[in-house]
Design a protein around this motif. Structure first.
Motif, short mmCIF file in Angstrom:
data_model
loop_
_atom_site.label_atom_id
_atom_site.label_comp_id
_atom_site.label_asym_id
_atom_site.label_seq_id
_atom_site.Cartn_x
_atom_site.Cartn_y
_atom_site.Cartn_z
N TYR A 35 5.79 -8.72 0.96
CA TYR A 35 4.52 -8.09 1.27
C TYR A 35 3.83 -8.91 2.37
CZ TYR A 35 4.61 -5.53 -3.21
OH TYR A 35 4.93 -4.71 -4.26
N GLN A 37 -0.28 -9.63 3.51
CA GLN A 37 -1.64 -9.46 3.02
C GLN A 37 -2.62 -9.75 4.13
OE1 GLN A 37 -2.91 -12.19 -0.08
NE2 GLN A 37 -4.40 -10.74 -0.85
N GLY A 40 -9.10 -6.98 3.73
CA GLY A 40 -9.55 -5.60 3.69
C GLY A 40 -8.44 -4.57 3.54
N LEU A 41 -7.20 -5.01 3.66
CA LEU A 41 -6.07 -4.07 3.58
C LEU A 41 -5.24 -4.26 2.33
CD1 LEU A 41 -4.82 -4.09 7.29
CD2 LEU A 41 -6.27 -2.39 6.15
N GLY A 42 -5.51 -5.31 1.58
CA GLY A 42 -4.71 -5.56 0.39
C GLY A 42 -3.30 -5.97 0.75
N LEU A 43 -2.38 -5.72 -0.15
CA LEU A 43 -0.98 -6.06 0.08
C LEU A 43 -0.23 -4.82 0.52
CD1 LEU A 43 -1.98 -8.29 -2.03
CD2 LEU A 43 0.45 -8.49 -2.59
N LEU A 45 3.68 -3.36 1.47
CA LEU A 45 5.10 -3.65 1.25
C LEU A 45 5.87 -3.51 2.55
CD1 LEU A 45 7.34 -4.22 -0.84
CD2 LEU A 45 7.50 -1.74 -1.17
N ASP A 59 6.49 0.18 3.37
CA ASP A 59 5.53 0.98 4.14
C ASP A 59 5.42 0.55 5.60
OD1 ASP A 59 3.50 0.92 1.22
OD2 ASP A 59 4.73 2.57 1.97
N MET A 88 -0.68 -13.41 6.03
CA MET A 88 -0.15 -14.10 4.86
C MET A 88 1.02 -13.26 4.37
SD MET A 88 -0.24 -16.40 2.40
CE MET A 88 -1.70 -17.05 1.60
N LEU A 90 3.83 -12.71 1.41
CA LEU A 90 4.06 -12.98 0.01
C LEU A 90 5.39 -12.40 -0.44
CD1 LEU A 90 0.46 -12.13 -1.19
CD2 LEU A 90 1.51 -14.37 -1.38
N ARG A 113 1.48 -18.64 5.23
CA ARG A 113 0.49 -18.18 6.20
C ARG A 113 1.06 -18.40 7.59
NH1 ARG A 113 -4.35 -16.28 5.94
NH2 ARG A 113 -4.65 -16.86 3.76
N GLN B 2 -4.32 4.39 0.42
CA GLN B 2 -4.08 3.52 -0.70
C GLN B 2 -4.13 4.30 -2.00
OE1 GLN B 2 -7.12 0.73 0.19
NE2 GLN B 2 -5.75 -0.75 1.08
N GLY B 104 -4.40 -2.28 -4.47
CA GLY B 104 -5.68 -2.00 -3.85
C GLY B 104 -6.15 -3.20 -3.06
N PRO B 105 -7.29 -3.08 -2.36
CA PRO B 105 -7.79 -4.17 -1.52
C PRO B 105 -8.42 -5.31 -2.30
CG PRO B 105 -9.25 -2.28 -1.38
CD PRO B 105 -8.07 -1.85 -2.19
#
Lengths: 117, 113
Positions: A35, A37, A40-43, A45, A59, A88, A90, A113, B2, B104-105
């Motif tokens: 993933y 990260q 504001g966008l989360g994780l 894939l 994705d 970052m 993961l 990172r 999302q 989610g964020p």
């Protein structure tokens, strides 16, 4: 306890370089994931693998490739690093739940990172 | 787009208070998971709740799931400074070409001593 180890905590690379991010898990997990990260966008894939030598696009696979030659190791490759790949990264692994292809908990490494200048 | 979205984006509470975070999702799921991430570290799995479950507890954590409203909540009781972290819900995306977990964020929780 499952241990997922990412080879570097911090990495600085130049635009155009080929970058290898390594991930090793010690619990004989079938599934491994990469993933990225971003705030504001989360994780999101990038790639995942359900078995040795097997890989599937997630994705956002563009600009990345992966390698899984051994069960415990899953490598993410940035073919030609660009500044928009600063992020970052993961790695995670999981063991498929018995009798089901659906999700079991993911075990994450501490992240790498990466800064591309 | 999302699958899961946490609410609020940020939460600040005093030590000892309860913290509630919500997650809404769009499509049918098989299960929903909650994860915690301390600053600059990887995510740690907290709890998994299946679609046929309504509530689950683990220590000071209580998770509820309402599939009719496509929402879940994570309650942390008697919060501690060590609970300061980001919290993510993650859902599987059934009906896609492969099973995957979508995050989610996140909600950023600050617990003030």
């Amino acid at each position: 306890d499952v241990k997922v180890t990412q080879s570097s905590r911090y990495l600085v690379k130049r635009t155009g370089e080929k970058v290898f991010l390594e991930c090793v898990q010690d619990m004989d997990h079938e599934n491994m994931f990469w993933y990225r990260q971003d705030p504001g966008l989360g994780l999101r894939l990038i790639y995942f693998s359900y078995d040795v030598k097997m890989k599937e696009k997630g994705d956002i696979p563009e600009g990345y490739s992966v390698s899984r030659e051994k069960k415990e190791r899953f490598s993410l490759i940035l073919e030609s690093a660009s500044t928009n790949q600063t992020s970052m990264y993961l790695c995670a692994s999981s063991f498929p739940p018995e009798g089901s292809s659906y999700n079991s908990p993911l075990h994450f490494g501490n992240g790498t990172r990466l800064t591309v200048t | 787009s999302q699958q899961g979205e946490e609410d609020p984006q940020a939460l600040s509470i005093q030590e000892g208070e309860n913290a509630t975070m919500n997650c809404s999702y769009k499509t049918s799921i098989n299960n929903l998971q909650w994860y915690r991430q301390n600053s600059g570290r990887g995510l740690v799995h907290l709890i998994l709740i299946r679609s046929n479950e309504r509530e689950k507890h683990s220590g000071r954590l209580r998770v509820t799931l309402d599939t009719s409203k496509k929402s879940s909540s994570l309650l942390i009781t008697a919060s501690r400074a060590a609970d300061t972290a980001s919290y993510f819900c993650a859902t599987d995306a059934t009906g896609t070409s492969y099973d995957k977990v979508i995050f989610g964020p996140g909600t950023s929780l600050s617990v003030i001593p």
